[in-house]
Design a protein around this motif. Structure first.
Motif, mmCIF file in Angstrom:
data_model
loop_
_atom_site.group_PDB
_atom_site.id
_atom_site.type_symbol
_atom_site.label_atom_id
_atom_site.label_comp_id
_atom_site.label_asym_id
_atom_site.label_seq_id
_atom_site.Cartn_x
_atom_site.Cartn_y
_atom_site.Cartn_z
ATOM 1 N N SER A 48 0.848 -1.181 -0.136
ATOM 2 C CA SER A 48 0.019 -0.025 -0.070
ATOM 3 C C SER A 48 0.820 1.173 0.069
ATOM 4 N N ALA A 49 1.927 1.303 0.679
ATOM 5 C CA ALA A 49 2.803 2.297 0.963
ATOM 6 C C ALA A 49 3.518 2.736 -0.348
ATOM 7 N N GLN A 50 4.006 1.605 -1.006
ATOM 8 C CA GLN A 50 4.872 1.683 -2.351
ATOM 9 C C GLN A 50 3.698 2.235 -3.430
ATOM 10 N N THR A 51 2.742 1.684 -3.376
ATOM 11 C CA THR A 51 1.592 2.234 -4.450
ATOM 12 C C THR A 51 0.916 3.531 -4.017
ATOM 13 N N PHE A 52 1.228 3.967 -2.843
ATOM 14 C CA PHE A 52 0.439 5.318 -2.465
ATOM 15 C C PHE A 52 1.300 6.545 -2.757
ATOM 16 N N LEU A 53 2.696 6.126 -2.943
ATOM 17 C CA LEU A 53 3.522 7.231 -3.436
ATOM 18 C C LEU A 53 3.228 8.262 -4.728
ATOM 19 N N PRO A 54 2.852 7.437 -5.608
ATOM 20 C CA PRO A 54 2.469 8.168 -6.979
ATOM 21 C C PRO A 54 1.338 9.090 -6.467
ATOM 22 N N GLU A 55 0.509 8.922 -5.565
ATOM 23 C CA GLU A 55 -0.607 9.885 -5.154
ATOM 24 C C GLU A 55 -0.073 11.005 -4.548
ATOM 25 N N VAL A 56 1.040 11.084 -4.050
ATOM 26 C CA VAL A 56 1.621 12.132 -3.155
ATOM 27 C C VAL A 56 2.480 12.887 -4.078
ATOM 28 N N VAL A 57 3.420 12.385 -4.918
ATOM 29 C CA VAL A 57 3.929 13.294 -5.659
ATOM 30 C C VAL A 57 4.007 13.004 -7.122
ATOM 31 N N GLU A 58 4.502 14.001 -8.089
ATOM 32 C CA GLU A 58 4.333 13.735 -9.341
ATOM 33 C C GLU A 58 5.332 12.823 -10.050
#
Length: 443
Positions: free
Chosen positions: A147-157
């Motif tokens: 979840s954390a690894q796939t969540f990162l693209p939702e936080v940065v461009e």
């Protein structure tokens, strides 16, 4: 293609990213403490190589059996809430271990004497607690990490991913390997149960920090919202996407082989450190700082090395350095040399991650990212319990000859040969041209 930013015009990563960064740092501080506390506790509970390896097998088995369902869950539900729930779950599991050790503290030997060759009867109560919690920890870790690894693209461009990942890995190695282990040895020296209570607190703090992140909308296919949850069909969709990808398929298999070989040597490392490298609790913690140095350097310089040498040659460095370093470690009895070699090896490992994780995050479609990432990790991490079991069984079997030192060194020698064979298999499949072609096709 990614839009090129003008020099000096790089967009800040943003407050949501830095909250995620702090949560990552706190959580990994607890992990760093447990890197000393759990292995040393296990070695005080039993001296059997196979039983010690079995604890690691239990913690890594979920990477083989739970990774694919975790990918479906990651794509179906709010990733931020999953991270929070798994941090809270891990906090309660750490608390369970802390309480169990507190009650059994009088039945444990002095931790600085366990590596001196004394004969210990297995403490089956604590061993059972370690096995059960290791398995549950592993399940929570699989879901949380995916979840954390796939969540990162939702936080940065997209064009910030390598920088964002590099900073996350840098702070992970600082807290996990530089600050955490010495702090863990200090805490365990005061009270053997103290590190586990501290670990509990870090998970709760991490969950609270993630809870402060603003909800970030992510694109979802309309039809995906309407379909009933079907694990088999959705796993198949992610599996098929990765298996048909000409770059990610061999990359996942190669990483699985690399991790499996590493697990063979890691299975009984606590015994190797105690009996071959002659480490105390404090020296064992010092060994952990090597990963911090190498990981920090790799996280900072990884994007620059990749840009300078190209993605392919950068990956070759990791693949070729691994067997060379493993061979030297298998022949040495110096913990100082081990420390230096681990720092170098970790630097290359982070270089690999900076390139490959950022690549996956940028080329896998958002609505499939959780599932495809979990399939990738199924191949890449599912080999860990297999390698760990092989490593523990190998040492247990060879020591029957009466030469325990040779038994503890043998996994390193065998892994060296296998690592060289892996390099020659992988090199033509991980070229810069193929990596850039995959990026262009995705964009």
């Amino acid at each position: 293609m990614f839009k090129k930013r003008q020099k000096g015009k790089t967009k800040p990563l943003g407050k949501n990213y830095w909250r995620l960064w702090v949560a990552h740092a706190v959580s990994n501080l607890g992990d760093g403490i447990s890197q000393v506390a759990y292995p040393w506790l296990a070695s005080a509970v039993t001296r059997s190589p196979l039983l010690i390896a079995s604890v690691a097998v239990a913690s890594r088995l979920p990477w083989l059996v739970f990774t694919l369902p975790a990918g479906v869950i990651t794509d179906r539900f709010d990733r931020r809430k999953i991270i929070i729930a798994m941090d809270i779950t891990r906090a309660f599991l750490a608390l369970l271990v802390a309480v169990a050790v507190t009650f059994e503290v009088d039945n444990l030997p002095a931790l600085d004497t366990v590596g001196s060759g004394i004969d210990l009867a297995t403490n089956w109560f604590l061993y059972t607690v370690l096995i059960v919690t290791a398995l549950l920890f592993g399940c929570a870790e699989v879901l949380r990490d995916n979840s954390a690894q796939t969540f990162l693209p939702e936080v940065v461009e997209a064009d910030q991913l390598e920088s964002a990942n590099g900073k996350l890995w840098s702070v992970e190695f600082v807290t996990n390997s530089f600050v955490g282990p010495p702090l863990g040895s200090f805490l365990i020296g005061i009270f053997v149960f103290l590190p586990f209570y501290f670990d509990t607190a870090t998970f709760f703090v991490s969950a609270a920090l993630i809870a402060t992140l603003a909800t970030i909308a992510r694109p979802v296919k309309p039809q995906a919202e309407k379909k009933a949850l079907n694990f088999r069909a959705e796993i198949k969709e992610g599996f098929t996407w990765l298996w048909k990808h000409e770059l990610l398929r061999p990359m996942a298999i190669i990483l699985g082989c690399l991790n499996g070989l590493g697990a063979i040597t890691a299975a009984t490392f606590i015994l190797f450190a105690q009996e071959i490298l002659d480490t105390s609790v404090f020296i064992f913690a010092i060994l952990g700082t090597a990963g911090a140095i190498g990981g920090t350097v790799g996280g900072i310089l990884g994007p620059k090395i990749s840009a300078k040498l190209g993605s392919g040659p950068s990956l070759y460095l990791t693949l070729l350095s691994a067997p060379v370093i493993t061979l030297i470690i298998g022949l040495t009895s110096s913990w100082q040399l081990f420390w230096a070699l681990t720092a170098i090896g970790t630097c290359f490992a982070v270089l690999w991650n900076v390139i490959t994780v950022s690549l996956r995050q940028s080329i896998i479609p958002s609505h499939l990212l959780g599932r495809v990432n979990s399939v990738y990790r199924f191949f890449a991490w599912g080999s860990l319990p297999i390698g760990t079991l092989i490593g523990g069984a190998l040492v247990d079997l060879v020591q029957l000859t009466g030469d325990r030192e040779f038994a503890l060194r043998l996994p390193y020698l065998l892994v060296t040969v296998a690592g060289l064979l892996l390099f020659f298999f992988a090199a033509p499949r991980l070229t810069t041209a193929k990596i850039e072609s995959a990026r262009k096709a995705a964009n």
